[in-house]
Write a protein that holds these residues in place. Structure first.
Motif, PDB file in Angstrom:
ATOM      1  N   LEU A 186      59.282  72.551  32.382  1.00 42.08           N
ATOM      2  CA  LEU A 186      57.814  72.553  32.516  1.00 42.08           C
ATOM      3  C   LEU A 186      57.134  72.326  31.172  1.00 42.08           C
ATOM      4  O   LEU A 186      56.151  71.590  31.071  1.00 42.08           O
ATOM      5  CB  LEU A 186      57.320  73.881  33.113  1.00 42.08           C
ATOM      6  CG  LEU A 186      57.594  74.153  34.589  1.00 42.08           C
ATOM      7  CD1 LEU A 186      56.687  75.258  35.101  1.00 42.08           C
ATOM      8  CD2 LEU A 186      57.399  72.905  35.430  1.00 42.08           C
ATOM      9  N   ASN A 187      57.650  72.990  30.133  1.00 43.17           N
ATOM     10  CA  ASN A 187      57.038  72.827  28.812  1.00 43.17           C
ATOM     11  C   ASN A 187      57.173  71.395  28.310  1.00 43.17           C
ATOM     12  O   ASN A 187      56.320  70.910  27.554  1.00 43.17           O
ATOM     13  CB  ASN A 187      57.663  73.800  27.808  1.00 43.17           C
ATOM     14  CG  ASN A 187      57.235  75.234  28.078  1.00 43.17           C
ATOM     15  OD1 ASN A 187      56.225  75.463  28.742  1.00 43.17           O
ATOM     16  ND2 ASN A 187      57.989  76.191  27.584  1.00 43.17           N
ATOM     17  N   THR A 188      58.237  70.712  28.727  1.00 45.97           N
ATOM     18  CA  THR A 188      58.404  69.316  28.321  1.00 45.97           C
ATOM     19  C   THR A 188      57.396  68.429  29.051  1.00 45.97           C
ATOM     20  O   THR A 188      56.788  67.539  28.450  1.00 45.97           O
ATOM     21  CB  THR A 188      59.842  68.847  28.621  1.00 45.97           C
ATOM     22  OG1 THR A 188      60.746  69.750  28.008  1.00 45.97           O
ATOM     23  CG2 THR A 188      60.072  67.441  28.101  1.00 45.97           C
ATOM     24  N   ILE A 189      57.206  68.700  30.349  1.00 47.73           N
ATOM     25  CA  ILE A 189      56.232  67.901  31.099  1.00 47.73           C
ATOM     26  C   ILE A 189      54.838  68.065  30.497  1.00 47.73           C
ATOM     27  O   ILE A 189      54.090  67.109  30.345  1.00 47.73           O
ATOM     28  CB  ILE A 189      56.227  68.312  32.592  1.00 47.73           C
ATOM     29  CG1 ILE A 189      57.592  68.032  33.214  1.00 47.73           C
ATOM     30  CG2 ILE A 189      55.125  67.584  33.355  1.00 47.73           C
ATOM     31  CD1 ILE A 189      57.765  68.632  34.587  1.00 47.73           C
ATOM     32  N   SER A 190      54.500  69.314  30.097  1.00 45.37           N
ATOM     33  CA  SER A 190      53.145  69.541  29.597  1.00 45.37           C
ATOM     34  C   SER A 190      52.988  69.185  28.126  1.00 45.37           C
ATOM     35  O   SER A 190      51.906  69.335  27.565  1.00 45.37           O
ATOM     36  CB  SER A 190      52.733  70.988  29.839  1.00 45.37           C
ATOM     37  OG  SER A 190      53.616  71.836  29.172  1.00 45.37           O
ATOM     38  N   GLY A 191      54.057  68.726  27.476  1.00 40.84           N
ATOM     39  CA  GLY A 191      53.926  68.216  26.109  1.00 40.84           C
ATOM     40  C   GLY A 191      54.121  69.246  25.020  1.00 40.84           C
ATOM     41  O   GLY A 191      54.005  68.933  23.839  1.00 40.84           O
ATOM     42  N   LEU A 192      54.411  70.496  25.374  1.00 37.77           N
ATOM     43  CA  LEU A 192      54.671  71.498  24.338  1.00 37.77           C
ATOM     44  C   LEU A 192      56.023  71.223  23.676  1.00 37.77           C
ATOM     45  O   LEU A 192      56.229  71.524  22.513  1.00 37.77           O
ATOM     46  CB  LEU A 192      54.674  72.907  24.936  1.00 37.77           C
ATOM     47  CG  LEU A 192      53.308  73.533  25.266  1.00 37.77           C
ATOM     48  CD1 LEU A 192      53.490  74.798  26.097  1.00 37.77           C
ATOM     49  CD2 LEU A 192      52.520  73.851  24.014  1.00 37.77           C
ATOM     50  N   LEU A 193      56.939  70.652  24.461  1.00 38.72           N
ATOM     51  CA  LEU A 193      58.242  70.253  23.928  1.00 38.72           C
ATOM     52  C   LEU A 193      58.412  68.760  24.207  1.00 38.72           C
ATOM     53  O   LEU A 193      57.684  68.193  25.017  1.00 38.72           O
ATOM     54  CB  LEU A 193      59.368  71.020  24.624  1.00 38.72           C
ATOM     55  CG  LEU A 193      59.413  72.532  24.417  1.00 38.72           C
ATOM     56  CD1 LEU A 193      60.426  73.159  25.348  1.00 38.72           C
ATOM     57  CD2 LEU A 193      59.754  72.861  22.969  1.00 38.72           C
ATOM     58  N   HIS A 194      59.367  68.136  23.526  1.00 43.33           N
ATOM     59  CA  HIS A 194      59.556  66.707  23.743  1.00 43.33           C
ATOM     60  C   HIS A 194      60.994  66.382  24.098  1.00 43.33           C
ATOM     61  O   HIS A 194      61.916  67.031  23.619  1.00 43.33           O
ATOM     62  CB  HIS A 194      59.107  65.929  22.508  1.00 43.33           C
ATOM     63  CG  HIS A 194      57.631  66.068  22.282  1.00 43.33           C
ATOM     64  ND1 HIS A 194      56.706  65.354  23.003  1.00 43.33           N
ATOM     65  CD2 HIS A 194      56.935  66.891  21.472  1.00 43.33           C
ATOM     66  CE1 HIS A 194      55.498  65.719  22.634  1.00 43.33           C
ATOM     67  NE2 HIS A 194      55.596  66.650  21.702  1.00 43.33           N
ATOM     68  N   SER A 195      61.145  65.375  24.928  1.00 44.48           N
ATOM     69  CA  SER A 195      62.471  64.961  25.345  1.00 44.48           C
ATOM     70  C   SER A 195      62.949  63.840  24.431  1.00 44.48           C
ATOM     71  O   SER A 195      62.170  63.020  23.968  1.00 44.48           O
ATOM     72  CB  SER A 195      62.425  64.459  26.784  1.00 44.48           C
ATOM     73  OG  SER A 195      63.644  63.848  27.104  1.00 44.48           O
TER      74      SER A 195
ATOM     75  N   ASN B 219      53.149  57.023  31.539  1.00 48.64           N
ATOM     76  CA  ASN B 219      54.202  57.691  30.789  1.00 48.64           C
ATOM     77  C   ASN B 219      53.588  58.708  29.823  1.00 48.64           C
ATOM     78  O   ASN B 219      52.765  58.357  28.982  1.00 48.64           O
ATOM     79  CB  ASN B 219      55.015  56.647  30.017  1.00 48.64           C
ATOM     80  CG  ASN B 219      56.237  57.258  29.374  1.00 48.64           C
ATOM     81  OD1 ASN B 219      56.382  58.487  29.321  1.00 48.64           O
ATOM     82  ND2 ASN B 219      57.132  56.409  28.889  1.00 48.64           N
ATOM     83  N   LEU B 220      53.987  59.968  29.956  1.00 51.88           N
ATOM     84  CA  LEU B 220      53.372  61.020  29.136  1.00 51.88           C
ATOM     85  C   LEU B 220      54.095  61.212  27.806  1.00 51.88           C
ATOM     86  O   LEU B 220      53.676  62.014  26.983  1.00 51.88           O
ATOM     87  CB  LEU B 220      53.382  62.350  29.895  1.00 51.88           C
ATOM     88  CG  LEU B 220      52.593  62.424  31.205  1.00 51.88           C
ATOM     89  CD1 LEU B 220      52.650  63.835  31.764  1.00 51.88           C
ATOM     90  CD2 LEU B 220      51.150  62.009  31.006  1.00 51.88           C
ATOM     91  N   GLY B 221      55.186  60.483  27.610  1.00 48.27           N
ATOM     92  CA  GLY B 221      56.052  60.733  26.467  1.00 48.27           C
ATOM     93  C   GLY B 221      55.351  60.815  25.119  1.00 48.27           C
ATOM     94  O   GLY B 221      55.635  61.687  24.324  1.00 48.27           O
ATOM     95  N   LYS B 222      54.423  59.896  24.848  1.00 46.87           N
ATOM     96  CA  LYS B 222      53.840  59.849  23.511  1.00 46.87           C
ATOM     97  C   LYS B 222      52.467  60.515  23.443  1.00 46.87           C
ATOM     98  O   LYS B 222      51.794  60.456  22.420  1.00 46.87           O
ATOM     99  CB  LYS B 222      53.700  58.376  23.066  1.00 46.87           C
ATOM    100  CG  LYS B 222      55.039  57.677  22.870  1.00 46.87           C
ATOM    101  CD  LYS B 222      55.639  57.987  21.503  1.00 46.87           C
ATOM    102  CE  LYS B 222      57.056  57.463  21.355  1.00 46.87           C
ATOM    103  NZ  LYS B 222      58.074  58.391  21.946  1.00 46.87           N
TER     104      LYS B 222
END
Lengths: 236, 292
Positions: free
Chosen positions: A47-56, A67-70
C-alpha cells in the motif's frame, strides 16, 4: 469491468531486505479487494508503494491508466487515490475538524463545507468532537477520523491499512459496516487486513501474500472456503 | 523609576530575542533541526539594511523591507543547498552542516564588509519622556516591543488559521501522513525557512537600532541567546519562544543592573540550566512520549 488500479511486478527493498518480490494484482472499479497475510508478508509495504511513500525498483503501478511510478507522494492524493495508513496516523495535536480540513488539502476549498457535512453525517461521533484535539479520541474514534480524513479528498479508490487493528470486536464490526456503506456509495476499496475472516467476508476478491509474494487469489467466498487458507489464517 | 527603566530595556532586548527565537522554534518544529546559522541571518539583515541606508540613502522602513527580502531568499537558498539534501541524514549531520553554514556566512561577511565595525544609523532615534522627565524610553525600545507584539500576533493567527499554517502543523507532527494529504513537505519547509529568515532580518534591524555597532559576529551571541530562549520557553512552541525571549531579556537586564555586567551572561545560562532541570521540555513545551 475496467481495472482502476493495476500493480505489475513490483519489487520493494528496505536497504538490503527484499520486502516485496514481484507482486502483481489489480482492482476493478466498484470492487472491494483485500490483501491478507501474516505479519511481515508485505501488505503495508504494498500500500505504501502504491501511495508513493515507498518506491518500487521494477514494474509499475497504474491508476486509471496513468503510471504513478515517477509521481511524488504529495501529488497522488489529488489523482483520486487515498490511503488510510496503518496505525491511523491522525494529527494528534490538531482538532478533529482541522484533521478533516487537512484531508481536503488538495480540494481547493469550494466544497469544504459540504464535504465536512457529508463526513460528519457518516461519522456522527466526529461531529460531537469536532473541536477536540485528535489525541484525546479513543482508538475507534481515531480510526473513524482517519477514514473521514481520507474521504475528504473524494477518493475513487480508498486504501485501508489494517483498519481493525487494536479495536474491540464491536468496533471492528462497526468499521466493516462503514466500509460496506462506502462501497455501496460507489467507492472502490483496497483493504489490507490481518483479520482475514472479516476482510474476506466483505471482499469481492482477495489476494493472499506470503513473504512478499502473492501465493493465492480468488473470490472472497472461495478463499474463505479454501482449506489451506482456513488452516493458515482462519484458525482451522 | 530606575527599576522600571531597567525593566523596559529588558523587555525591549527580550523582544528582539523573542523575534529571533520564533524563527528557531518554527524551523525546529517543522524540520526538526537546529538552524545554528539563524543568528548569522540577523547579521546579514543588519548589513543589508545598513548598506541600504548609508550607501543608497533609503529610508529605514524601505531598508528593512529590502533586508527582509534578501534574507528570505538567503534562507530559502541555504535550506535548498545545505539542508534539503540531508533530509534523511542523521540529525547530527544536519547540525554540523548548520554550524558550517554559520561560519560560512560570518566569513563571507568578513570578506564583503571587512572586520572593522560599522556604525549603524538607527531607524528611529530619540526618546519618549514620561512622568515629568523621570523616565525616558527610547523610541527604539517602543518600536521593538511593538514589532514583537505584531509579529507574535500575526504568526499565531497564521499558524492557527491559515491553510499553510495548518499544513505546517501537520508536517511538524507527521511528514508521511502530511504527504498522504497532498501537502508538499519540501515546499512547507522552505516556507518556514523563508518566514524565519524574514523575521531574523527584522530582528537584525531592531538589534542594530538599539545597539548600533555592526560586525560579522554581531549575530552570533543574540543567536545563541535566542536559541536559549526558544529552549527555555519550550522548543517548537510559538508562545514558548515569545515568553522565553522576554524572560531572558528581562533576566539579562536585571542581572546587568543589579548584580554584575560581566556575570550577566553566566546568570542567563545558569537560569536556563535550572529551568531545564525542573522542566526538561521548557516552560511551555510539551513532553510528547513516542507512541509505538
Amino acid at each position: 469491468m475496467e481495472a482502476i488500479l493495476k500493480v505489475e511486478d513490483i519489487n520493494v527493498y528496505y536497504g538490503s531486505i527484499h520486502a516485496i518480490k514481484g507482486v502483481s494484482f489489480e482492482v476493478n472499479e466498484g470492487e472491494i479487494v483485500t490483501l491478507i497475510g501474516a505479519n511481515g508478508a508485505g501488505k503495508s509495504t504494498t500500500l505504501n508503494t502504491i501511495s508513493g511513500l515507498l518506491h518500487s525498483k521494477t514494474g509499475s503501478v497504474t491508476f486509471m491508466g496513468e503510471n504513478l511510478g515517477k509521481i511524488p507522494c504529495h501529488k497522488i492524493v489529488s489523482k483520486g487515490l487515498a490511503l488510510v495508513p496503518e496505525g491511523r496516523r491522525v494529527f494528534l495535536q490538531m482538532t478533529v475538524q482541522e484533521n478533516l480540513e487537512m484531508g481536503a488539502f488538495t480540494q481547493g476549498g469550494k466544497t469544504l463545507d459540504d464535504d465536512l457535512e457529508r463526513v460528519y453525517e457518516q461519522f456522527p461521533r466526529l461531529k460531537e468532537r469536532m473541536k477536540q484535539v485528535a489525541g484525546t479520541l479513543s482508538g475507534g474514534e481515531q480510526q473513524m477520523l482517519a477514514m473521514g480524513r481520507a474521504l475528504m479528498s473524494h477518493p475513487k479508490l480508498l486504501m485501508l491499512d489494517e483498519p481493525s487493528m487494536g479495536l474491540a470486536p464491536i468496533l471492528v464490526e462497526q468499521i466493516f459496516d462503514i466500509i460496506q456503506e462506502l462501497h455501496k456509495a460507489g467507492t472502490t476499496i483496497l483493504l489490507v487486513e490481518q483479520n482475514a475472516q472479516a476482510a474476506l467476508s466483505v471482499a469481492d476478491r482477495g489476494y493472499v501474500l506470503e513473504t512478499g509474494k502473492v501465493v493465492t487469489t480468488g473470490t472472497g467466498h472461495e478463499l474463505l472456503e479454501s482449506p489451506a487458507i482456513k488452516k493458515a489464517y482462519l484458525g482451522g | 523609576m530606575e527599576f522600571l527603566s531597567y525593566l523596559i530595556s529588558g523587555v525591549s532586548l527580550g523582544s528582539v530575542y523573542a523575534i529571533i527565537a520564533l524563527g528557531y522554534t518554527m524551523v525546529y518544529g517543522i524540520a526538526k533541526m537546529l538552524n545554528f546559522a539563524h543568528g548569522d541571518i540577523i547579521m546579514v539583515g543588519g548589513y543589508i539594511s545598513f548598506c541600504a541606508m548609508s550607501y543608497l540613502g533609503l529610508p529605514g522602513w524601505l531598508a528593512t523591507l529590502l533586508a527582509m527580502a534578501v534574507c528570505t531568499v538567503l534562507g530559502i537558498v541555504i535550506e535548498g543547498l545545505a539542508y534539503k539534501p540531508l533530509r534523511s541524514a542523521p540529525s547530527l549531520a544536519v547540525l554540523i552542516t548548520a554550524i558550517g553554514v554559520s561560519y560560512f556566512l560570518q566569513n563571507s561577511a568578513l570578506l564583503i564588509w571587512k572586520a572593522a565595525p560599522k556604525v549603524y544609523q538607527p531607524v528611529v532615534s530619540g526618546s519618549l519622556t514620561l512622568f515629568g522627565g523621570q523616565l525616558s524610553v527610547p523610541y527604539a525600545s517602543v518600536l521593538t516591543m511593538a514589532a514583537c507584539l505584531v509579529i507574535m500576533a500575526a504568526l499565531t493567527l497564521f499558524i492557527s488559521k491559515s491553510k499553510m499554517g495548518k499544513a505546517m502543523r501537520a508536517c511538524s507532527e507527521d511528514k508521511g501522513a502530511a504527504q498522504l494529504m497532498g501537502i508538499n513537505v519540501n515546499a512547507t519547509i522552505s516556507t518556514t525557512f523563508a518566514i524565519g529568515s524574514a523575521l531574523a532580518a527584522v530582528a537584525g534591524v531592531l538589534l542594530c537600532t538599539s545597539y548600533p555597532t555592526l560586525q560579522p559576529t554581531t549575530g552570533s551571541m543574540p543567536g545563541i541567546k535566542a536559541f536559549t530562549a526558544a529552549v527555555f520557553g519550550g522548543i517548537g512552541s510559538i508562545p514558548g519562544a515569545f515568553l522565553g525571549g522576554l524572560l531572558l531579556g528581562v533576566i539579562e537586564a536585571m542581572a546587568k543592573a543589579y548584580i554584575s555586567t560581566n556575570l550577566a551572561n553566566s546568570i542567563v545560562f545558569a537560569v536556563l540550566i535550572v529551568v531545564l532541570l525542573v522542566k526538561p521540555a521548557g516552560l511551555l513545551g510539551k513532553y510528547v512520549p513516542e507512541k509505538v
